[in-house]
Scaffold this motif. Structure first.
Motif, PDB file in Angstrom:
ATOM      1  N   LEU A 373      -6.110 -30.992  28.727  1.00 32.67           N
ATOM      2  CA  LEU A 373      -5.407 -30.256  29.367  1.00 32.67           C
ATOM      3  C   LEU A 373      -5.512 -28.747  29.077  1.00 32.67           C
ATOM      4  CD1 LEU A 373      -2.106 -32.071  28.623  1.00 32.67           C
ATOM      5  CD2 LEU A 373      -3.635 -32.574  30.528  1.00 32.67           C
ATOM      6  N   SER A 374      -5.729 -27.983  30.099  1.00 25.71           N
ATOM      7  CA  SER A 374      -5.668 -26.535  30.205  1.00 25.71           C
ATOM      8  C   SER A 374      -4.466 -26.158  29.619  1.00 25.71           C
ATOM      9  CB  SER A 374      -6.099 -26.113  31.326  1.00 25.71           C
ATOM     10  OG  SER A 374      -5.152 -26.279  32.465  1.00 25.71           O
ATOM     11  N   HIS A 375      -4.446 -24.653  29.107  1.00 20.46           N
ATOM     12  CA  HIS A 375      -3.226 -24.090  28.663  1.00 20.46           C
ATOM     13  C   HIS A 375      -2.415 -23.558  29.766  1.00 20.46           C
ATOM     14  CE1 HIS A 375      -4.169 -19.953  29.821  1.00 20.46           C
ATOM     15  NE2 HIS A 375      -5.413 -20.376  29.682  1.00 20.46           N
ATOM     16  N   THR A 376      -1.233 -23.613  29.489  1.00 19.65           N
ATOM     17  CA  THR A 376      -0.237 -22.841  30.370  1.00 19.65           C
ATOM     18  C   THR A 376       0.501 -21.733  29.750  1.00 19.65           C
ATOM     19  OG1 THR A 376       1.570 -24.241  29.499  1.00 19.65           O
ATOM     20  CG2 THR A 376       0.276 -25.158  31.287  1.00 19.65           C
ATOM     21  N   LYS A 377       1.297 -21.243  30.571  1.00 18.88           N
ATOM     22  CA  LYS A 377       2.079 -19.914  29.864  1.00 18.88           C
ATOM     23  C   LYS A 377       2.942 -20.249  28.581  1.00 18.88           C
ATOM     24  CE  LYS A 377       4.064 -18.041  33.853  1.00 18.88           C
ATOM     25  NZ  LYS A 377       5.174 -18.059  34.626  1.00 18.88           N
ATOM     26  N   ASN A 378       3.183 -21.412  28.513  1.00 18.35           N
ATOM     27  CA  ASN A 378       4.359 -21.727  27.339  1.00 18.35           C
ATOM     28  C   ASN A 378       3.414 -22.615  26.247  1.00 18.35           C
ATOM     29  OD1 ASN A 378       6.155 -20.465  28.882  1.00 18.35           O
ATOM     30  ND2 ASN A 378       6.797 -22.561  29.668  1.00 18.35           N
ATOM     31  N   GLU A 379       2.030 -23.097  26.751  1.00 20.70           N
ATOM     32  CA  GLU A 379       1.592 -24.038  25.679  1.00 20.70           C
ATOM     33  C   GLU A 379       0.217 -23.898  25.789  1.00 20.70           C
ATOM     34  OE1 GLU A 379       2.433 -28.866  25.185  1.00 20.70           O
ATOM     35  OE2 GLU A 379       2.901 -28.096  27.403  1.00 20.70           O
ATOM     36  N   ASP A 380      -0.468 -24.169  24.646  1.00 20.24           N
ATOM     37  CA  ASP A 380      -2.008 -24.120  24.494  1.00 20.24           C
ATOM     38  C   ASP A 380      -2.606 -25.241  25.190  1.00 20.24           C
ATOM     39  OD1 ASP A 380      -1.860 -21.609  23.074  1.00 20.24           O
ATOM     40  OD2 ASP A 380      -1.799 -22.707  21.060  1.00 20.24           O
ATOM     41  N   ALA A 381      -3.991 -25.129  25.303  1.00 17.33           N
ATOM     42  CA  ALA A 381      -4.869 -26.011  25.759  1.00 17.33           C
ATOM     43  C   ALA A 381      -4.809 -27.445  24.560  1.00 17.33           C
ATOM     44  CB  ALA A 381      -6.203 -25.769  25.957  1.00 17.33           C
ATOM     45  N   LYS A 382      -4.746 -28.582  25.018  1.00 21.56           N
ATOM     46  CA  LYS A 382      -4.770 -29.566  24.047  1.00 21.56           C
ATOM     47  C   LYS A 382      -5.406 -31.010  24.726  1.00 21.56           C
ATOM     48  CE  LYS A 382       0.021 -30.570  25.503  1.00 21.56           C
ATOM     49  NZ  LYS A 382       1.181 -31.125  25.068  1.00 21.56           N
ATOM     50  N   THR A 383      -5.394 -31.869  23.658  1.00 27.72           N
ATOM     51  CA  THR A 383      -5.938 -33.285  23.976  1.00 27.72           C
ATOM     52  C   THR A 383      -4.919 -34.294  23.859  1.00 27.72           C
ATOM     53  OG1 THR A 383      -8.247 -32.576  23.322  1.00 27.72           O
ATOM     54  CG2 THR A 383      -7.832 -34.884  23.813  1.00 27.72           C
ATOM     55  N   ILE A 384      -4.585 -34.898  24.684  1.00 29.21           N
ATOM     56  CA  ILE A 384      -3.458 -36.178  24.596  1.00 29.21           C
ATOM     57  C   ILE A 384      -3.847 -37.489  25.022  1.00 29.21           C
ATOM     58  CG2 ILE A 384      -1.488 -34.375  25.248  1.00 29.21           C
ATOM     59  CD1 ILE A 384      -1.316 -35.952  27.817  1.00 29.21           C
ATOM     60  N   GLU A 385      -3.188 -38.284  24.176  1.00 31.58           N
ATOM     61  CA  GLU A 385      -3.353 -39.726  24.798  1.00 31.58           C
ATOM     62  C   GLU A 385      -2.749 -40.281  25.863  1.00 31.58           C
ATOM     63  OE1 GLU A 385      -3.730 -42.101  21.179  1.00 31.58           O
ATOM     64  OE2 GLU A 385      -5.671 -41.656  20.778  1.00 31.58           O
ATOM     65  N   LEU A 386      -3.071 -40.962  26.642  1.00 32.79           N
ATOM     66  CA  LEU A 386      -2.399 -41.391  27.595  1.00 32.79           C
ATOM     67  C   LEU A 386      -2.265 -43.293  27.516  1.00 32.79           C
ATOM     68  CD1 LEU A 386      -0.604 -40.435  30.239  1.00 32.79           C
ATOM     69  CD2 LEU A 386      -2.649 -41.178  31.550  1.00 32.79           C
ATOM     70  N   HIS A 387      -1.241 -43.629  27.484  1.00 33.47           N
ATOM     71  CA  HIS A 387      -0.888 -44.876  27.391  1.00 33.47           C
ATOM     72  C   HIS A 387      -0.364 -45.655  28.499  1.00 33.47           C
ATOM     73  CE1 HIS A 387      -0.548 -44.769  22.866  1.00 33.47           C
ATOM     74  NE2 HIS A 387      -1.718 -44.348  23.100  1.00 33.47           N
ATOM     75  N   ASN A 388       0.451 -44.701  29.723  1.00 33.31           N
ATOM     76  CA  ASN A 388       1.075 -45.236  30.636  1.00 33.31           C
ATOM     77  C   ASN A 388       0.524 -44.516  31.747  1.00 33.31           C
ATOM     78  OD1 ASN A 388       2.919 -46.042  32.471  1.00 33.31           O
ATOM     79  ND2 ASN A 388       4.547 -46.089  31.133  1.00 33.31           N
ATOM     80  N   ASN A 396      -3.003 -30.362  37.833  1.00 35.53           N
ATOM     81  CA  ASN A 396      -3.641 -29.092  37.977  1.00 35.53           C
ATOM     82  C   ASN A 396      -4.039 -28.707  36.637  1.00 35.53           C
ATOM     83  OD1 ASN A 396      -3.715 -28.833  40.879  1.00 35.53           O
ATOM     84  ND2 ASN A 396      -1.564 -28.421  40.421  1.00 35.53           N
ATOM     85  N   ARG A 397      -3.430 -29.632  35.705  1.00 31.46           N
ATOM     86  CA  ARG A 397      -3.627 -28.771  34.175  1.00 31.46           C
ATOM     87  C   ARG A 397      -4.680 -29.909  33.629  1.00 31.46           C
ATOM     88  NH1 ARG A 397       0.760 -28.658  29.626  1.00 31.46           N
ATOM     89  NH2 ARG A 397      -0.831 -27.916  28.502  1.00 31.46           N
ATOM     90  N   ILE A 398      -5.171 -30.847  34.341  1.00 34.33           N
ATOM     91  CA  ILE A 398      -6.110 -31.846  33.724  1.00 34.33           C
ATOM     92  C   ILE A 398      -7.640 -31.304  33.808  1.00 34.33           C
ATOM     93  CG2 ILE A 398      -6.966 -34.241  33.655  1.00 34.33           C
ATOM     94  CD1 ILE A 398      -4.314 -35.195  34.642  1.00 34.33           C
ATOM     95  N   GLN A 399      -8.206 -31.003  32.832  1.00 40.04           N
ATOM     96  CA  GLN A 399      -9.620 -30.472  32.748  1.00 40.04           C
ATOM     97  C   GLN A 399     -10.518 -31.719  32.948  1.00 40.04           C
ATOM     98  OE1 GLN A 399      -9.813 -27.674  29.533  1.00 40.04           O
ATOM     99  NE2 GLN A 399      -9.828 -26.057  31.319  1.00 40.04           N
ATOM    100  N   SER A 400     -10.299 -32.535  31.830  1.00 38.91           N
ATOM    101  CA  SER A 400     -10.899 -33.945  31.883  1.00 38.91           C
ATOM    102  C   SER A 400     -10.315 -35.132  31.758  1.00 38.91           C
ATOM    103  CB  SER A 400     -12.396 -33.503  31.193  1.00 38.91           C
ATOM    104  OG  SER A 400     -12.153 -33.529  29.938  1.00 38.91           O
ATOM    105  N   ILE A 401     -10.919 -36.262  31.979  1.00 35.34           N
ATOM    106  CA  ILE A 401     -10.080 -37.732  31.456  1.00 35.34           C
ATOM    107  C   ILE A 401     -11.678 -38.469  30.811  1.00 35.34           C
ATOM    108  CG2 ILE A 401      -9.043 -39.591  31.892  1.00 35.34           C
ATOM    109  CD1 ILE A 401      -7.838 -38.379  34.525  1.00 35.34           C
TER     110      ILE A 401
END
Ligand code: GTP
Length: 597
Positions: A373-388, A396-401
């Motif tokens: 995920l790219s950064h937003t005003k309140n949050e840094d860029a990060k990688t998350i795990e998606l189970h659902n 718009n925040r997703i840079q890659s999957i």
């Protein structure tokens, strides 16, 4: 027991090649049980295991033969339980490789043999079912040599069913499998091979002692978990429970230590003496991670508490599946559950339905995606795990999957190769290797796990009349052109039906889904559009026409009882429906829509 009188071995076999039957014979021949007690297969002790013929939990039996103690470890025979297989193998010095004399070597056998070889095992080939008219033991012997590269000149020929060659197997175990090594004087070091919940004993832990001694009253420590426990019982299964004074180096047995939850006793952990600990833990401890997730919802919302209780009970015995509460607009309250693989999912689902008498809706299985995920005003860029898929963040925040990939080995007779290649190709597979061994093709493919979790295995089986065998392991995550596909009924997204798909196959899947839903959702008084969409873009659409007239109009105007009957009937019918916005969707629609076409 002195080290030179101990032999620890497991049985490697493809499903149905006769592992359990042979194990039963070994127990019978060594006098572990009487004929009457043998009436049912003992090693496969769960009903579902028996019915499906699949061994799930590893169990161990201690046999006495010609002055030796032989520990026979049963290992699970399916890819979903690969880690448990690996731990059981690590507790042994050798293995019997059971191959059906009429079927020959299969993919699953290969995977386990290679693991066994990695553990430096002495492997004794056993060619079973030599009583069958279709048996070709000499061909199978050659196949074992050609395909696996093992010397099979001294393979033991058996018929586990008729009791032929059983003593020869036992003798071969003593003669050919090396005795374990270990140091009685060293601090306790033991491997936690397996754990399960027993209604009489509580949590039972299967251990293989490497060094030192394990005794009742000892204070032990689980090195990875960091917990300490007091041992209250030491024993072995013969297969009856037998209490022992202690377990020394090289021995396999069980302990109980008033542990409440199997999750505390994790497979692969190192057990040591808390007062005089060993310097180094055993290598290779790995926490098993669920790879396939799905939602489980009660058909009747009133069953939610019962479902919670049942899942908690199952989990007592199986720390490898996870669950947490989930709510869905379409399905109400349920649980998001994680499994080691599809078979694992099916087993848990079946046990809930059968043993706990629950009616369940299962949502589309999903693998674990990694989202950057790219950064937003309140949050840094990060990688998350998606189970659902329902939790998919703002597009718009997703840079890659990234999605998990597997390397699959498929073994099949020549004549089915064409359709199998097409199946792999359709599922975005990358062919790595294709070789022929004795009229059979061995295929290696890299495939996205996402494409396999739906119905790959079923298709493979049906297109090869059951002859193809399949095995896989994960090879990491790779970036893919993946999108979330939503299904909208009457303009409302139905969260339980959303899924992550590859852009290239999205349209086919979307089309199939809306077509099936069109047939499954009954007509209403208004017309209902059914759409598959990616982001805001509709990629497939069907419309259910409105009901032409009021149903009660059929009732010739006046007959009030008739009218009431009809309304009652509708009401009953409604109980089995899910109200969704203004649309009622029958339960079957969810299940059927998710079955991939
Ligand atoms: P999993 O527990 O699923 O791994 O299967 P398994 O390898 O333990 O197979 P199992 O022992 O359940 O045997 C499978 C089938 O083959 C059963 O119907 C057995 O009766 C049959 N079978 C086992 N050994 C022999 C044999 O020597 N001859 C014949 N004819 N049938 C056998």
């Amino acid at each position: 027991t002195p080290l030179d009188k101990i032999r620890n071995f497991s049985i490697i076999a493809h499903i149905d090649h006769g592992k359990s039957t042979l194990a039963d014979r070994l127990i019978q021949t060594t006098g572990g049980l009487t004929e009457r007690e043998m009436s049912s297969q003992v090693l496969d002790n769960m009903d579902i295991e028996k019915e499906r013929g699949i061994t799930i939990k590893a169990q161990t039996v201690r046999l006495n033969w010609k002055g030796h103690v032989l520990n026979l470890m049963d290992t699970p025979g399916h890819v979903d339980f690969a880690y448990e297989v690996s731990r059981s193998l690590a507790a042994c010095e050798g293995a019997l490789l059971v191959v059906d004399a009429a079927q020959g070597v299969e993919a699953q056998t290969l995977a386990n043999v290679y693991q066994s070889i990695e553990h430096d095992h002495e492997i004794i080939p056993v060619i079973n079912k030599i009583d069958l008219p279709a048996a070709e033991p000499e061909m199978v012997r050659k196949e074992i040599e050609d395909v696996i590269g093992l010397d099979a000149s001294n393979a033991v020929m058996t018929s586990a069913k008729s009791g032929i060659g059983i003593e020869e197997v036992l003798d071969a175990v003593i003669e050919r499998i090396p005795a374990p090594k270990g140091d009685l004087g060293a601090p306790l070091k033991a491997m936690l091979v397996d754990s399960w919940y027993d209604p009489y004993l509580g949590v039972v832990i299967l251990v293989r002692v490497i060094d030192g001694k394990i005794v009742k009253g000892q204070s032990i420590k689980f090195m990875a978990a960091g917990t300490t426990h007091l041992i209250d019982r030491v024993g072995a299964f013969t297969p009856k429970i037998e209490t022992l004074a202690d377990l020394g180096p090289g021995e396999i047995g069980f302990i109980t230590a008033q542990i409440k939850d199997v999750a505390q006793a994790r497979v692969g952990d190192t057990i040591t003496d808390s007062k005089k600990p060993t310097a180094e833990a055993l290598p290779g401890f790995k926490e098993v991670q669920p790879v396939v997730f799905c939602g489980l919802f009660p058909v009747d919302a009133a069953d939610f508490d019962k479902l919670r209780e049942s899942i908690s009970k199952l989990r007592l015995n199986d720390a490898s599946f996870s669950f947490e509460m989930e709510s869905s607009a379409a399905l109400g309250f349920g649980f998001r559950c994680g499994f080691l693989g599809l078979l694992h999912l099916e087993i848990i689902q079946e046990r809930l339905i059968r043993e706990y008498d629950l009616d369940l809706i299962t949502t589309a299985p999903s693998v674990v995606y990694k989202l950057v995920l790219s950064h937003t005003k309140n949050e840094d860029a990060k990688t998350i795990e998606l189970h659902n898929p329902a939790d998919m963040p703002d597009i718009n925040r997703i840079q890659s999957i990234e999605e998990p990939w597997i390397e699959a080995t498929i073994y099949a007779p020549d004549e089915y190769l064409g359709p199998i290649l097409k199946l792999c190709q359709d599922r975005r597979g990358i062919q790595k290797n294709l070789t022929y061994v004795g009229g059979r093709a061995q295929l290696t493919y890299e495939l996205p796990l996402n494409e396999v979790v739906f119905d790959f295995y079923d298709r493979l089986k049906s297109m090869s009349k059951g002859y193809a065998s399949f095995d896989y392991h994960q090879i990491g995550h790779r970036e893919g052109d993946l999108v979330k596909m939503s299904i909208l009924v009457n303009e409302e997204p139905v969260d339980a039906l959303s899924m992550i798909v590859h852009r290239g196959t999205a349209e086919t899947r979307g089309r199939g889904m809306v077509e099936r839903l069109k047939d499954l959702i009954p007509r209403h008084l208004f017309k209902i559009p059914i759409q598959a969409a990616i982001g805001g873009k509709v990629i497939a659409r069907e419309t259910i026409a409105a009901m032409r007239k009021d149903v009660t109009a059929k009732c010739y105007g006046g007959d009030a009882t008739r009218k009431r009957k009809l309304l009652d009937k509708q009401k009953k019918g409604k109980l089995k429906m899910r109200e969704y916005g203004s649309v009622s969707i029958p339960q079957e629609a969810f299940i059927a829509a998710l079955r991939m076409g």
